[in-house]
Write a protein that holds these residues in place. Structure first.
Motif, PDB file in Angstrom:
ATOM      1  N   LYS A   1      -7.780   2.324  -2.029  1.00  0.00           N
ATOM      2  CA  LYS A   1      -8.279   1.419  -0.996  1.00  0.00           C
ATOM      3  C   LYS A   1      -9.212   2.164  -0.039  1.00  0.00           C
ATOM      4  O   LYS A   1     -10.279   1.675   0.308  1.00  0.00           O
ATOM      5  CB  LYS A   1      -7.120   0.807  -0.213  1.00  0.00           C
ATOM      6  N   TRP A   2      -8.776   3.323   0.401  1.00  0.00           N
ATOM      7  CA  TRP A   2      -9.603   4.159   1.266  1.00  0.00           C
ATOM      8  C   TRP A   2      -9.051   5.576   1.282  1.00  0.00           C
ATOM      9  O   TRP A   2      -7.943   5.826   0.838  1.00  0.00           O
ATOM     10  CB  TRP A   2      -9.718   3.607   2.689  1.00  0.00           C
TER      11      TRP A   2
ATOM     12  N   GLN B   1      -5.182  -0.638   7.340  1.00  0.00           N
ATOM     13  CA  GLN B   1      -6.057  -1.475   6.528  1.00  0.00           C
ATOM     14  C   GLN B   1      -7.376  -0.789   6.187  1.00  0.00           C
ATOM     15  O   GLN B   1      -7.914  -0.969   5.098  1.00  0.00           O
ATOM     16  CB  GLN B   1      -6.347  -2.790   7.265  1.00  0.00           C
TER      17      GLN B   1
ATOM     18  N   ASP C   1      -3.514   0.886  -3.648  1.00  0.00           N
ATOM     19  CA  ASP C   1      -2.877  -0.396  -3.920  1.00  0.00           C
ATOM     20  C   ASP C   1      -1.597  -0.141  -4.726  1.00  0.00           C
ATOM     21  O   ASP C   1      -1.638   0.481  -5.786  1.00  0.00           O
ATOM     22  CB  ASP C   1      -3.825  -1.303  -4.698  1.00  0.00           C
TER      23      ASP C   1
ATOM     24  N   THR D   1       0.844  -1.198   0.000  1.00  0.00           N
ATOM     25  CA  THR D   1       0.000   0.000   0.000  1.00  0.00           C
ATOM     26  C   THR D   1       0.878   1.246   0.000  1.00  0.00           C
ATOM     27  O   THR D   1       1.935   1.267   0.623  1.00  0.00           O
ATOM     28  CB  THR D   1      -0.923   0.012   1.233  1.00  0.00           C
TER      29      THR D   1
END
Length: 513
Positions: free
Chosen positions: A286-287, A321, A279, A259
């Motif tokens: 991803k966020w 995450q 990614d 990441t």
């Protein structure tokens, strides 16, 4: 008789014959100025700024100053402080501030032609925005791909993020961060060029100043004031993907666990400010974590399963995450790049350096310098070392914040490197080696050029940017070992596998071995 008198007046008093002064600012900008709403951002959108404005804005942001959002009153105040010697602006920064102020006052684009970028149209030829009171949209280069690489670069065409084939391993071998780790000591675990370097490749990429790159698992990632985060395959020099972050990315990213983490700030565009996780293989998002105030003014640190960063007046610890905030602490001013060591974060906000245990409700200590702190701290051997606009390198005790020593060096805008009881710091055109215990100078090298950046420690060598040059010095003596010349001023390098990677103001990312 009347004709004779008229001619006499014209020749004797030329002022009567001159044309009235014409304000050459576009009407939309004149209206904004008359209403007291004209800012540097508006001049930028019309391409009426000095060519060095982007670089100056990034440097001033590191000092906690918002150049892009500045109006005439703020510019005039900065120019006055520079003239009085109460503000530590470099000559290049002063020139930009004076040029911007002159443009707001006169709007004389012809008289200020040397200020304009080479490809900028004259003010009269610029398109008129559809809404009279609106500032025009950002320059049209934002949504376009970077220019194709030079033929010698042999890089394939740039793919869209959605088309980028995953070639970077999903599992990362370890985190990669600005200044070589969370403690920001500048000590590289990977090696750079051992001897006189040769160019492996260079890639034309990035529209505007870019951050120093970070390198992990065959990928070099860096941000740009053009609003993009770029990822380059270090084996081939091919651009893997780019991600548009809606506004300036002016701090280096961090990479870990497949990441890439980074944030954006208020620049010359109108996008929202966020902290992003992408990614690494594909560049897909991803966020994102929404930031308020001026955005993310820091480069993140990965430590103990969390990502630590400053955003606006807060320092955060978030889950890498999910992006969920685990903890935050509000401060008095914009938070700079944190250093993290033994569960404690050290960060600057204005003229203060604060230490706080991650997860705690209150700070451990705060040290106040004589002016704004201009570098991220480095933590090593019980010391926290940083530079300030009070013209000093400071070293304070890591546990108490009590000052151990300070060393006067002049302007300091780049972090120090610390290793084996020695502090290596750059100021103006000098590189200093200081005894970490006492602050006494061991040696000094005059590099005889502006543009010195933070040194990176590579074994018994120091590798640093010095204007257009990448230079290697003997760490014990300061003796030069080799140098490599790029086509423009360069960033601090990232080292990996015997190669140094850096971006140059000639618009290329370089790889030299």
């Amino acid at each position: 008789m009347r004709l004779w008198l008229l001619l006499l007046l014209l020749f004797a008093c030329p002022a009567y014959a001159s044309e009235p002064a014409v304000d050459t600012l576009p009407p939309e900008l004149v209206r904004l100025r008359d209403e007291g709403r004209l800012t540097v951002r508006a001049l930028w959108a019309w391409k009426l700024v000095p060519a060095a404005t982007a670089t100056a804005a990034m440097e001033l942001r590191a000092m906690g100053l918002d150049l892009i959002g500045a109006d005439r009153a703020q510019l005039a105040a900065w120019v006055r402080e520079a003239e009085e010697g109460t503000a530590a602006f470099s000559p290049a920064q002063r020139e930009v501030l004076s040029g911007l102020l002159a443009m707001m006052d006169s709007g004389d684009a012809a008289a200020s032609a040397d200020m304009l970028p080479a490809d900028a149209p004259a003010a009269a030829a610029l398109p008129v925005p559809g809404v009279v009171d609106a500032v025009p949209a950002a320059p049209d280069t934002v949504d376009t791909a970077p220019p194709a690489p030079d033929v010698a670069d042999a890089a394939p065409p740039l793919p869209d993020v959605a088309e980028a084939a995953p070639s970077v391993p999903g599992a990362a071998s370890g985190p990669a961060m600005y200044r070589c780790g969370a403690a920001r000591t500048g000590v590289s675990d990977a090696s750079g060029p051992a001897g006189p370097p040769v160019e492996l490749w260079k890639l034309k990429v990035g529209d505007g100043p870019c951050t120093p790159p970070v390198v992990l698992d065959g990928l070099a990632c860096f941000g740009s004031v053009d609003g993009h985060l770029y990822a380059v395959d270090v084996a081939t020099g091919a651009l893997k993907w780019k991600f548009f972050a809606e506004d300036w990315v002016d701090q280096p990213p961090a990479m870990a666990g497949g990441t890439v983490f980074f944030g954006n700030v208020v620049g010359d565009r109108s996008g929202d400010r966020h902290f992003f996780a992408l990614d690494a293989a594909t560049g897909s998002e991803k966020w994102r974590f929404k930031s308020l105030y001026y955005g993310v003014n820091s480069s993140p640190a990965m430590v103990d399963g969390a990502i630590c960063f400053g955003a606006g007046k807060h320092v955060y610890s978030a889950d890498p995450q999910t992006g969920d905030a685990k903890w935050s602490l509000e401060t008095s001013d914009t938070v700079g790049t944190p250093a993290v060591s033994d569960g404690t974060a050290f960060f600057a906000h204005a003229n203060r350096l604060t230490a706080v245990e991650l997860g705690a409700d209150a700070e451990k200590w705060t040290f106040r310098a004589g002016a704004n702190i201009t570098t991220c701290p480095a933590v090593s051997d019980g010391l926290v070392v940083f530079g300030s606009d009070d013209f000093n390198i400071h070293a304070v005790d890591v546990q108490t914040g009590v000052e151990k020593w300070k060393f006067g060096t002049g302007l300091i805008h780049h972090p120090a490197a610390v290793h084996d009881g020695v502090v290596y710091a750059v100021s103006a055109d000098n590189l200093h080696a200081l005894d970490a215990a006492t602050g006494t100078e061991k040696w000094k090298v005059n590099m005889q050029r502006a543009g010195l950046k933070a040194p990176v420690i590579d074994g018994d060598a120091l590798i640093l940017a010095a204007g257009n040059f990448l230079v290697s010095l003997d760490r014990a003596s300061g003796q030069e070992r080799w140098r490599f010349e790029a086509g423009g001023e360069i960033t601090s390098p990232a080292l990996a596998g015997g190669v140094a990677y850096f971006w140059s103001e000639d618009g290329h990312l370089y790889a030299v071995r």
